[in-house]
Design a protein around this motif. Structure first.
Motif, PDB file in Angstrom:
ATOM      1  N   ALA A   1       0.826  -1.214   0.000  1.00 41.34           N
ATOM      2  CA  ALA A   1       0.000   0.000   0.000  1.00 41.34           C
ATOM      3  C   ALA A   1       0.857   1.260   0.000  1.00 41.34           C
ATOM      4  CB  ALA A   1      -0.934  -0.004   1.212  1.00 41.34           C
ATOM      5  N   TYR A   2       0.945   1.873  -1.167  1.00 41.20           N
ATOM      6  CA  TYR A   2       1.605   3.177  -1.296  1.00 41.20           C
ATOM      7  C   TYR A   2       0.640   4.163  -1.955  1.00 41.20           C
ATOM      8  CZ  TYR A   2       5.935   0.588  -0.451  1.00 41.20           C
ATOM      9  OH  TYR A   2       6.912  -0.207   0.095  1.00 41.20           O
ATOM     10  N   PRO A   3      -0.476   4.475  -1.293  1.00 41.51           N
ATOM     11  CA  PRO A   3      -1.443   5.388  -1.904  1.00 41.51           C
ATOM     12  C   PRO A   3      -0.952   6.828  -1.817  1.00 41.51           C
ATOM     13  CG  PRO A   3      -2.094   4.903   0.333  1.00 41.51           C
ATOM     14  CD  PRO A   3      -0.879   4.068   0.062  1.00 41.51           C
ATOM     15  N   PRO A   4      -1.367   7.676  -2.749  1.00 39.26           N
ATOM     16  CA  PRO A   4      -1.073   9.098  -2.600  1.00 39.26           C
ATOM     17  C   PRO A   4      -1.906   9.668  -1.457  1.00 39.26           C
ATOM     18  CG  PRO A   4      -2.491   8.727  -4.495  1.00 39.26           C
ATOM     19  CD  PRO A   4      -2.115   7.372  -3.969  1.00 39.26           C
ATOM     20  N   LEU A   5      -1.241  10.237  -0.476  1.00 43.59           N
ATOM     21  CA  LEU A   5      -1.913  10.870   0.661  1.00 43.59           C
ATOM     22  C   LEU A   5      -1.350  12.277   0.779  1.00 43.59           C
ATOM     23  CD1 LEU A   5      -1.742   7.875   3.170  1.00 43.59           C
ATOM     24  CD2 LEU A   5      -3.830   8.784   2.125  1.00 43.59           C
ATOM     25  N   TYR A   6      -2.083  13.244   0.284  1.00 47.38           N
ATOM     26  CA  TYR A   6      -1.548  14.595   0.169  1.00 47.38           C
ATOM     27  C   TYR A   6      -1.633  15.346   1.504  1.00 47.38           C
ATOM     28  CZ  TYR A   6      -1.365  13.596  -4.773  1.00 47.38           C
ATOM     29  OH  TYR A   6      -1.060  13.017  -5.982  1.00 47.38           O
TER      30      TYR A   6
ATOM     31  N   SER B   1       1.852  -5.303   3.880  1.00 49.49           N
ATOM     32  CA  SER B   1       3.185  -5.849   3.673  1.00 49.49           C
ATOM     33  C   SER B   1       4.224  -4.770   3.414  1.00 49.49           C
ATOM     34  CB  SER B   1       3.177  -6.810   2.476  1.00 49.49           C
ATOM     35  OG  SER B   1       2.234  -7.826   2.647  1.00 49.49           O
ATOM     36  N   GLU B   2       3.789  -3.705   2.752  1.00 43.42           N
ATOM     37  CA  GLU B   2       4.694  -2.593   2.437  1.00 43.42           C
ATOM     38  C   GLU B   2       3.957  -1.281   2.667  1.00 43.42           C
ATOM     39  OE1 GLU B   2       6.664  -2.771  -1.354  1.00 43.42           O
ATOM     40  OE2 GLU B   2       6.493  -4.955  -1.467  1.00 43.42           O
ATOM     41  N   TRP B   3       4.638  -0.392   3.357  1.00 44.51           N
ATOM     42  CA  TRP B   3       4.083   0.935   3.651  1.00 44.51           C
ATOM     43  C   TRP B   3       5.277   1.844   3.881  1.00 44.51           C
ATOM     44  CZ3 TRP B   3      -0.760   3.095   3.940  1.00 44.51           C
ATOM     45  CH2 TRP B   3      -0.915   4.291   4.643  1.00 44.51           C
ATOM     46  N   GLY B   4       5.235   3.017   3.354  1.00 48.68           N
ATOM     47  CA  GLY B   4       6.389   3.871   3.604  1.00 48.68           C
ATOM     48  C   GLY B   4       6.347   5.153   2.810  1.00 48.68           C
ATOM     49  N   LEU B   5       7.416   5.902   2.937  1.00 50.26           N
ATOM     50  CA  LEU B   5       7.558   7.194   2.272  1.00 50.26           C
ATOM     51  C   LEU B   5       9.011   7.331   1.857  1.00 50.26           C
ATOM     52  CD1 LEU B   5       5.913   9.800   1.629  1.00 50.26           C
ATOM     53  CD2 LEU B   5       6.869  10.752   3.742  1.00 50.26           C
TER      54      LEU B   5
ATOM     55  N   PRO C   1       4.798   8.018  -2.989  1.00 52.25           N
ATOM     56  CA  PRO C   1       5.543   7.551  -1.811  1.00 52.25           C
ATOM     57  C   PRO C   1       6.435   6.354  -2.099  1.00 52.25           C
ATOM     58  CG  PRO C   1       3.241   6.884  -1.676  1.00 52.25           C
ATOM     59  CD  PRO C   1       3.346   7.828  -2.832  1.00 52.25           C
ATOM     60  N   PHE C   2       6.216   5.669  -3.235  1.00 51.59           N
ATOM     61  CA  PHE C   2       7.001   4.488  -3.592  1.00 51.59           C
ATOM     62  C   PHE C   2       8.336   4.841  -4.213  1.00 51.59           C
ATOM     63  CE2 PHE C   2       3.358   5.333  -6.353  1.00 51.59           C
ATOM     64  CZ  PHE C   2       3.983   5.789  -7.507  1.00 51.59           C
ATOM     65  N   PHE C   3       8.613   6.122  -4.486  1.00 52.33           N
ATOM     66  CA  PHE C   3       9.915   6.517  -5.014  1.00 52.33           C
ATOM     67  C   PHE C   3      10.857   6.822  -3.854  1.00 52.33           C
ATOM     68  CE2 PHE C   3       7.809   8.216  -9.118  1.00 52.33           C
ATOM     69  CZ  PHE C   3       7.927   6.972  -9.712  1.00 52.33           C
ATOM     70  N   GLY C   4      11.845   5.961  -3.663  1.00 51.20           N
ATOM     71  CA  GLY C   4      12.819   6.171  -2.599  1.00 51.20           C
ATOM     72  C   GLY C   4      14.176   6.555  -3.156  1.00 51.20           C
TER      73      GLY C   4
ATOM     74  N   TYR D   1       3.724  13.806  10.095  1.00 49.00           N
ATOM     75  CA  TYR D   1       2.262  13.785  10.065  1.00 49.00           C
ATOM     76  C   TYR D   1       1.766  12.436   9.570  1.00 49.00           C
ATOM     77  CZ  TYR D   1      -2.533  15.079   8.797  1.00 49.00           C
ATOM     78  OH  TYR D   1      -3.908  15.131   8.683  1.00 49.00           O
ATOM     79  N   LEU D   2       2.361  11.921   8.490  1.00 50.94           N
ATOM     80  CA  LEU D   2       1.954  10.636   7.937  1.00 50.94           C
ATOM     81  C   LEU D   2       2.092   9.523   8.969  1.00 50.94           C
ATOM     82  CD1 LEU D   2       1.223   8.712   5.551  1.00 50.94           C
ATOM     83  CD2 LEU D   2       3.690   8.564   5.119  1.00 50.94           C
ATOM     84  N   TYR D   3       3.239   9.428   9.609  1.00 50.13           N
ATOM     85  CA  TYR D   3       3.456   8.330  10.540  1.00 50.13           C
ATOM     86  C   TYR D   3       2.693   8.522  11.851  1.00 50.13           C
ATOM     87  CZ  TYR D   3       6.774   6.138   7.443  1.00 50.13           C
ATOM     88  OH  TYR D   3       7.328   5.504   6.368  1.00 50.13           O
ATOM     89  N   ASP D   4       2.483   9.758  12.246  1.00 52.29           N
ATOM     90  CA  ASP D   4       1.684   9.993  13.442  1.00 52.29           C
ATOM     91  C   ASP D   4       0.234   9.565  13.190  1.00 52.29           C
ATOM     92  OD1 ASP D   4       1.416  11.053  16.155  1.00 52.29           O
ATOM     93  OD2 ASP D   4       0.181  12.592  15.229  1.00 52.29           O
ATOM     94  N   MET D   5      -0.299   9.921  12.029  1.00 54.32           N
ATOM     95  CA  MET D   5      -1.672   9.531  11.687  1.00 54.32           C
ATOM     96  C   MET D   5      -1.779   8.015  11.544  1.00 54.32           C
ATOM     97  SD  MET D   5      -3.794  12.178  11.395  1.00 54.32           S
ATOM     98  CE  MET D   5      -4.998  12.028  10.079  1.00 54.32           C
TER      99      MET D   5
END
Length: 393
Positions: free
Chosen positions: A270-275, A314-318, A339-342, A365-369
């Motif tokens: 899950a790498y959805p766009p979360l603006y 399985s996958e989540w990140g920024l 978010p999938f571009f590292g 903000y992303l990880y706190d939420m």
């Protein structure tokens, strides 16, 4: 992750979140992504040390095997060495891969951690999203199959590393939707095969070894094409495109249903766009899209969860990177929208996107939420855990 690169290290922020995300929606757990033999030999144990500082119960290992070919043709498998070339499988390098991985896993086991594995496959020649790769996991190419060079070595490594009381989640794949939907019956054969390899000669508790399948949160089947990449657009138009396209492709819906009832764990990449400023409710969105698309195979995600199967992200990140993986994203919209571009491992200060205060504030903000979402039960879904895509931390 859509490419074989890692987001920059999450550091103290993730350490904080691991201790906060507990109980109802599972916990944040770190991943150790390994793309070649050199990383297995020289970097893996340090990555474990990094991960141990996060106080998570489980550490996920993501070893990568490569292949030569294209979307429509997987020609051969190979193990990428420390010098960047890729070696055809043989008895010696299969044993080296297995031994190095087992040694690294054992370090985590000795520290009291549970083990998760996400089997990972990447193209050696050009970027190919594995979700579009058409291959049979039991078919031999130049004498070796995916089962021979990916599943068996990784499962054997787990077998060597674990002890009684160690819990294992072994995920057979990551994002290989086209392959799973076409060759579901062949993937089904790998469920019992993998479990038997891990348990071989071990005195383990019932339920300590779980085997799963993991697909992307949308474009689940790999075949159905859309004229826009917006996840919202895909969801709204999925029914129309399914009815027009699915009949043209070799999608084994009955086999997929059997497979999903056979596995213990259902994984979602899950790498959805979360603006910036996204709402708390938006974190449910990728799971809703996944549920929607699975239903077209007659798979009821909530029914599977109610039956006792575990749902994990399985996958989540920024990542904070640009598309090439060699430079920092140009603006915050790109960071949040892709978010999938590292950035390629190893970490270096010049390519640390989190030195940008705006990017770092969004990351927090992303990880706190996400932490609050997990702590409160992960919305409408009973989520058993979430693995952050990292190089140990």
């Amino acid at each position: 992750m859509w490419a074989m690169r890692r987001p920059c290290l999450l550091g103290c922020l993730l350490a904080l979140l691991v201790t906060r995300a507990v109980a109802k929606g599972g916990e944040f757990s770190p991943s150790i992504v390994l793309t070649n033999m050199g990383e297995l030999q020289n970097n893996c144990e340090q990555m474990v040390n990094n991960a141990l500082t996060l106080n998570a119960k489980s550490i996920k290992f993501v070893p990568t095997v490569h292949y030569y070919g294209s979307e429509s043709s997987l020609n051969s498998y190979c193990y990428r060495n420390e010098w960047g070339s890729c070696e055809a499988p043989n008895k010696d390098n299969i044993e080296r891969f297995t031994g190095l991985l087992a040694k690294c896993m054992k370090k985590a086991v000795i520290a009291g951690k549970n083990i998760a594995v996400l089997a990972h496959l990447d193209n050696m020649q050009q970027y190919t999203w594995r979700n579009l790769l058409q291959f049979n996991p039991t078919q031999k190419k130049n004498g070796y199959s995916y089962a021979d060079v990916v599943i068996a070595p990784m499962a054997n490594a787990v077998n060597r590393a674990i002890r009684r009381g160690t819990k294992v989640v072994f995920t057979l794949n990551g994002e290989t939707g086209k392959s799973v939907s076409q060759y579901a019956s062949q993937w089904l054969k790998l469920v019992a095969y993998t479990k038997n390899l891990i348990k071989r000669g071990k005195s383990l508790n019932n339920g300590d070894v779980l085997v799963g399948i993991s697909l992307n949160y949308n474009k689940v089947y790999g075949w159905i094409d859309f004229d826009r990449i917006s996840p919202e657009y895909i969801s709204k138009n999925f029914d129309r495109e399914w009815k027009q396209q699915a009949k043209n492709y070799p999608i084994d819906l009955a086999g997929m249903r059997q497979l999903y009832w056979a596995v213990d764990v259902i994984g979602v990449s899950a790498y959805p766009p979360l603006y910036p400023g996204f709402s708390y409710a938006a974190l449910d969105t990728p799971l809703k899209y996944h549920e929607q698309e699975l239903s077209y195979a007659g798979i009821n995600l909530r029914q599977l969860i109610s039956s006792g199967k575990k749902l994990v992200i399985s996958e989540w990140g920024l990542g904070g990177g640009d598309e090439d993986g060699n430079s920092i994203a140009k603006n915050l919209q790109d960071v949040a929208g892709h978010p999938f571009f590292g950035l390629w491992y190893p970490y270096d200060t010049w390519k640390d996107p989190w030195k940008n205060q705006q990017y770092n504030s969004y990351r927090r903000y992303l990880y706190d939420m996400t932490s609050k979402w997990l702590k409160n039960g992960a919305g409408a879904y009973k989520l058993s855990g979430l693995y952050v895509w990292t190089a140990g931390r």
